[in-house]
Design a protein around this motif. Structure first.
Motif, PDB file in Angstrom:
ATOM      1  N   ASP A 118       0.711  -1.206   0.294  1.00  0.00           N
ATOM      2  CA  ASP A 118       0.166  -0.079  -0.717  1.00  0.00           C
ATOM      3  C   ASP A 118       1.087   1.269  -0.035  1.00  0.00           C
ATOM      4  O   ASP A 118       0.612   2.078  -0.802  1.00  0.00           O
ATOM      5  N   PHE A 119       1.564   1.256   0.808  1.00  0.00           N
ATOM      6  CA  PHE A 119       2.871   2.726   0.881  1.00  0.00           C
ATOM      7  C   PHE A 119       3.164   2.683  -0.554  1.00  0.00           C
ATOM      8  O   PHE A 119       3.872   3.776  -0.534  1.00  0.00           O
ATOM      9  N   LEU A 120       3.812   1.579  -1.336  1.00  0.00           N
ATOM     10  CA  LEU A 120       4.210   1.415  -2.394  1.00  0.00           C
ATOM     11  C   LEU A 120       3.733   2.471  -4.023  1.00  0.00           C
ATOM     12  O   LEU A 120       3.597   2.487  -4.470  1.00  0.00           O
ATOM     13  N   LYS A 121       1.968   2.239  -3.855  1.00  0.00           N
ATOM     14  CA  LYS A 121       1.240   2.446  -4.026  1.00  0.00           C
ATOM     15  C   LYS A 121       0.468   3.579  -3.899  1.00  0.00           C
ATOM     16  O   LYS A 121       0.316   4.166  -5.130  1.00  0.00           O
ATOM     17  N   ARG A 122       1.025   4.083  -3.129  1.00  0.00           N
ATOM     18  CA  ARG A 122       0.486   5.457  -2.738  1.00  0.00           C
ATOM     19  C   ARG A 122       1.376   6.479  -2.996  1.00  0.00           C
ATOM     20  O   ARG A 122       1.368   7.777  -3.003  1.00  0.00           O
ATOM     21  N   ARG A 156       1.418 -13.250  -4.424  1.00  0.00           N
ATOM     22  CA  ARG A 156       2.115 -14.249  -4.783  1.00  0.00           C
ATOM     23  C   ARG A 156       3.586 -14.584  -4.704  1.00  0.00           C
ATOM     24  O   ARG A 156       4.466 -13.364  -4.300  1.00  0.00           O
ATOM     25  N   ASP A 157       4.418 -15.361  -4.189  1.00  0.00           N
ATOM     26  CA  ASP A 157       5.510 -15.547  -3.643  1.00  0.00           C
ATOM     27  C   ASP A 157       6.311 -15.758  -4.905  1.00  0.00           C
ATOM     28  O   ASP A 157       6.480 -16.472  -5.000  1.00  0.00           O
ATOM     29  N   ALA A 158       6.325 -15.680  -5.870  1.00  0.00           N
ATOM     30  CA  ALA A 158       7.625 -14.957  -6.364  1.00  0.00           C
ATOM     31  C   ALA A 158       7.874 -13.581  -7.714  1.00  0.00           C
ATOM     32  O   ALA A 158       6.572 -12.905  -7.058  1.00  0.00           O
ATOM     33  N   PHE A 159       8.541 -13.381  -7.960  1.00  0.00           N
ATOM     34  CA  PHE A 159       9.163 -12.225  -8.447  1.00  0.00           C
ATOM     35  C   PHE A 159       9.302 -11.180  -7.480  1.00  0.00           C
ATOM     36  O   PHE A 159       8.776 -10.046  -7.668  1.00  0.00           O
ATOM     37  N   ASN A 160       9.495 -11.169  -6.627  1.00  0.00           N
ATOM     38  CA  ASN A 160       9.603 -10.671  -5.467  1.00  0.00           C
ATOM     39  C   ASN A 160      10.206 -10.548  -4.589  1.00  0.00           C
ATOM     40  O   ASN A 160      10.781  -9.509  -3.520  1.00  0.00           O
ATOM     41  N   HIS A 161      11.920 -10.972  -4.887  1.00  0.00           N
ATOM     42  CA  HIS A 161      13.162 -10.383  -4.063  1.00  0.00           C
ATOM     43  C   HIS A 161      13.583  -9.066  -3.935  1.00  0.00           C
ATOM     44  O   HIS A 161      13.844  -8.430  -2.771  1.00  0.00           O
ATOM     45  N   ALA A 162      13.986  -8.176  -4.930  1.00  0.00           N
ATOM     46  CA  ALA A 162      13.878  -6.949  -5.162  1.00  0.00           C
ATOM     47  C   ALA A 162      12.793  -6.410  -3.683  1.00  0.00           C
ATOM     48  O   ALA A 162      12.741  -5.378  -3.703  1.00  0.00           O
ATOM     49  N   ILE A 163      11.453  -6.502  -4.326  1.00  0.00           N
ATOM     50  CA  ILE A 163      10.477  -5.976  -4.048  1.00  0.00           C
ATOM     51  C   ILE A 163       9.916  -5.727  -2.708  1.00  0.00           C
ATOM     52  O   ILE A 163      10.495  -5.256  -1.900  1.00  0.00           O
ATOM     53  N   ASP A 164      10.957  -6.883  -2.614  1.00  0.00           N
ATOM     54  CA  ASP A 164      10.538  -7.520  -0.400  1.00  0.00           C
ATOM     55  C   ASP A 164      12.228  -6.734  -0.133  1.00  0.00           C
ATOM     56  O   ASP A 164      11.936  -6.327   1.395  1.00  0.00           O
ATOM     57  N   ALA A 165      13.209  -6.407  -0.988  1.00  0.00           N
ATOM     58  CA  ALA A 165      14.013  -5.802  -0.224  1.00  0.00           C
ATOM     59  C   ALA A 165      13.148  -4.399  -0.257  1.00  0.00           C
ATOM     60  O   ALA A 165      13.956  -3.487   0.709  1.00  0.00           O
ATOM     61  N   ILE A 166      12.757  -3.610  -1.037  1.00  0.00           N
ATOM     62  CA  ILE A 166      12.176  -2.344  -0.937  1.00  0.00           C
ATOM     63  C   ILE A 166      11.670  -2.619  -0.001  1.00  0.00           C
ATOM     64  O   ILE A 166      11.399  -0.899   0.723  1.00  0.00           O
ATOM     65  N   ARG A 167      10.299  -3.022   0.226  1.00  0.00           N
ATOM     66  CA  ARG A 167       9.560  -3.287   1.898  1.00  0.00           C
ATOM     67  C   ARG A 167      10.221  -3.122   2.483  1.00  0.00           C
ATOM     68  O   ARG A 167       9.521  -2.636   3.801  1.00  0.00           O
TER      69      ARG A 167
END
Length: 190
Positions: A118-122, A156-167
């Protein structure tokens, strides 16, 4: 035509903007998602200016041990800024501290994944031109589907390694980690 493919239906984020390079600032910090054999270690540098979140891909590599992660950060200009790490790896976080990295466990209470999304979307997310793996993840990161094929409010728990680092990096802003609050004020603009 040399362009990335991607999904449209159920994608979590719009395509993020690209900037030539990371802003020249001393108010940046890092996010780190540990990986090793199957998943890459993903490291990002972030800077929040108003509602603009600048993101620079520092590392996206498999097979890195803790000492290599610390050396990689230092070779990229690391100067003691907080590195918010996946809290599922307390030993790796402690090892990073041993190597002189200001490693902090990400605050991951229930609902933190969706709060980070939500933070990234806002906010307006702007990736540096060299952040190719983040761009690729963004194009394929999508919501899970139920048995009827309807998208549900869980990624989904896929395509999310860098996105998780951002989170993880953003978790410093969202939760102002326990006694580490002063670190947030020191490295960001409120």
């Amino acid at each position: 035509m040399g362009e990335w493919g991607g999904i449209q239906e159920g994608r979590i984020f719009k395509i993020w903007d690209t900037v030539p390079e990371f802003p020249n600032t001393d108010k940046a910090w890092y996010g780190l998602d540990f990986g090793f054999s199957v998943d890459p270690t993903a490291i990002v540098r972030v800077h929040l200016s108003g509602s603009d979140l600048y993101v620079d891909e520092i590392c996206y590599q498999k097979g890195m041990v803790t000492s290599e992660i610390a050396n990689y950060l230092k070779s990229e200009g690391y100067a003691g800024e907080p590195v918010i790490c996946d809290s599922a790896e307390p030993k790796s976080i402690q090892d990073l501290r041993y190597y002189g990295i200001n490693a902090i466990a990400a605050h991951k209470p229930p609902g933190s994944i969706n709060a980070g999304i939500d933070f990234l979307k806002r906010n307006r997310v702007m990736l540096t031109a060299r952040s190719k793996n983040i761009q690729a993840e963004n194009r394929f990161y999508q919501w899970k589907q139920d048995k009827q094929g309807n998208f549900i409010n869980q990624p989904r728990d896929a395509f999310n390694h860098a996105i998780d680092a951002i989170r993880y990096a953003v978790s410093l802003y969202l939760y102002q980690i326990q006694s580490e609050t002063s670190l947030f004020v020191q490295y960001t603009e409120l």
